[in-house]
Design a protein around this motif. Structure first.
Motif, PDB file in Angstrom:
ATOM      1  N   ASN A  22      -0.629  -3.665  -7.876  1.00  0.00           N
ATOM      2  CA  ASN A  22      -2.037  -4.046  -7.691  1.00  0.00           C
ATOM      3  C   ASN A  22      -2.243  -5.546  -7.785  1.00  0.00           C
ATOM      4  OD1 ASN A  22      -3.555  -1.731  -7.117  1.00  0.00           O
ATOM      5  ND2 ASN A  22      -3.229  -0.987  -9.217  1.00  0.00           N
ATOM      6  N   LEU A  36      -1.133  -7.035  -4.610  1.00  0.00           N
ATOM      7  CA  LEU A  36      -2.127  -6.771  -3.566  1.00  0.00           C
ATOM      8  C   LEU A  36      -3.293  -7.753  -3.670  1.00  0.00           C
ATOM      9  CD1 LEU A  36      -2.353  -2.903  -3.238  1.00  0.00           C
ATOM     10  CD2 LEU A  36      -2.057  -4.518  -1.388  1.00  0.00           C
ATOM     11  N   ASN A  85       0.831  -1.206   0.000  1.00  0.00           N
ATOM     12  CA  ASN A  85       0.000   0.000   0.000  1.00  0.00           C
ATOM     13  C   ASN A  85       0.866   1.257   0.000  1.00  0.00           C
ATOM     14  OD1 ASN A  85      -2.620  -1.026  -0.074  1.00  0.00           O
ATOM     15  ND2 ASN A  85      -2.569  -1.510   2.110  1.00  0.00           N
ATOM     16  N   LEU A 117       2.381   1.718  -3.355  1.00  0.00           N
ATOM     17  CA  LEU A 117       1.359   2.154  -4.298  1.00  0.00           C
ATOM     18  C   LEU A 117       1.137   3.661  -4.197  1.00  0.00           C
ATOM     19  CD1 LEU A 117      -0.537   0.524  -6.253  1.00  0.00           C
ATOM     20  CD2 LEU A 117      -2.301   0.829  -4.550  1.00  0.00           C
TER      21      LEU A 117
END
Lengths: 250, 159
Positions: free
Chosen positions: A99, A102, A80, A83
């Motif tokens: 992503n 994730l 996160n 990102l």
């Protein structure tokens, strides 16, 4: 007086029958009451134990679950942060990869939760112990291989059945030779008994001068010894190497 | 009654003792019958207790592991996020970044002191709320919207 006895016995039987019915009913009632008490006690015991055990189990499981998931969570937090960094600095190429990662982490966490939610959760240590106990040195064959093995075995079953008698216990192989010998001995025995039981007895034994020994004890002992001798000889003949018996069978 | 027919003392005492013994024996027998219900109840209780403790431990473990997993995942997320940002901001030694770095350091300190895996910690919920508040503060400092759901659902930061 016989009629008194009969009357008394009859009445006592009647009374006995009534008592028997009553006793039977009482017994049944007693049994059902005791069963009810047993079940009540069982339920009470379960409730009491569950209250205590739930907290203990909760503590154990909480520790286990937290340790299991903290690394996963840390990985998710790192992704996160990366990102958000990429968003700030415009590195769009790495965004899709992050992503994807994730998504993978999220899926893994869901799987772990499903596993934790399953009713039976063996501890990894126990599973490892039981696997080690199984002492598996080789991998199981694949599905097709296993079927071939089974099919091959079916062909062997016929010949295997023939060989079992031979292979199981060498000491009790009765080939033709043994049977012949056994028949011979029995024929001799039958002839001997014929002589003993018929009128030719005296003349026969007079000639061989063992007339004095014709007591029943002697006959019994002789029979026993003879049978033992025959068994022993057959046993030894049977334990001779397989070649001889193989030849007889073929 | 003839004069000689006086019950001797010894035999009287023996008779009394015998009667008492009989009475106690019969009372024991009745006790057994009366206590039979208690006995059966007790036997069932023992069996149920053993079974119940096993069932309770299994069920408790299940609930506990779920809660522990959620807690561990959340705390781990905060920790990973904070450590990564600390790494990323190490190079920048600006004034405005020093505030962020200080906030990140305090958040990391709070998380590392927090005994997340101990369910018997009495201030578990309180400290968790403090950490959540601190995290939101850090996110607002970094201009990141922290509206991703804390938990195990697939999450990614939205802007």
């Amino acid at each position: 007086m016989s009629w008194v006895q009969v009357a008394v016995s009859q009445s006592s039987e009647d009374i006995f029958d009534e008592d028997a019915d009553e006793m039977y009913l009482l017994q049944k009632e007693w049994n059902s009451t005791m069963k009810k008490r047993l079940k009540e006690g069982y339920r009470d015991g379960i409730e009491a134990a569950k209250e205590l055990a739930l907290q203990e189990g909760f503590n154990q499981g909480y520790r286990h679950g937290a340790e299991l998931m903290v690394t996963c969570g840390q990985f998710r937090g790192t992704l996160n942060a990366l990102l958000s960094w990429c968003h700030f600095n415009g590195c769009d190429s790495a965004l899709s990869k992050i992503n994807n990662l994730l998504d993978v982490v999220g899926k893994h966490e869901e799987d772990v939760l499903k596993y934790l939610n399953s009713i039976e959760q063996p501890h990894v240590g126990h599973v490892l112990e039981s696997v080690q106990d199984m002492d598996l040195n080789h991998t199981a064959p694949a599905g097709t291989e296993y079927n071939e093995v089974i099919a091959g075995k079916h062909e062997d079953v016929g010949s295997f059945g023939e060989n079992t008698c031979r292979n199981n216990d060498e000491s009790f192989q009765f080939g033709c030779g043994e049977i012949f010998f056994w028949a011979l001995c029995n024929t001799w025995l039958i002839c001997y008994y014929q002589i003993l039981l018929t009128s030719h007895r005296k003349t026969f034994f007079k000639t061989i001068r063992i007339h004095n020994l014709l007591t029943w004890r002697f006959r019994f002992l002789f029979r026993v010894c003879f049978h033992i001798l025959c068994f022993t000889i057959s046993f030894h003949l049977g334990s001779v190497p397989e070649n001889s018996s193989h030849d007889n069978w073929d | 009654m003839p004069s000689g027919w006086v019950w001797p003392e010894r035999s009287r005492r023996r008779a009394v003792a015998g009667a008492m013994a009989a009475a106690s024996a019969s009372s024991d027998m009745f006790d057994e019958i009366v206590m039979a219900e208690e006995r059966f109840h007790g036997e069932g209780y023992q069996e149920g207790y053993a079974e119940g403790s096993h069932l309770g431990v299994v069920e408790g473990r299940r609930y506990g592991s779920l809660h522990g997993a959620k807690m561990g995942s959340e705390i781990g997320c905060y920790l990973g996020f904070a450590l990564t940002w600390q790494c990323l901001l190490q190079k920048c030694t600006d004034e405005k970044n020093s505030k962020k770095r200080r906030a990140l350091d305090s958040l990391i300190g709070m998380i590392q002191k927090f005994p997340y895996e101990d369910p018997t910690y009495d201030k578990l919920q309180e400290d968790l709320e403090k950490i959540r508040g601190k995290f939101k503060q850090v996110c607002s400092m970094l201009n990141i919207q922290s509206d991703f759901r804390i938990g195990t659902e697939r999450s990614s930061l939205t802007f």
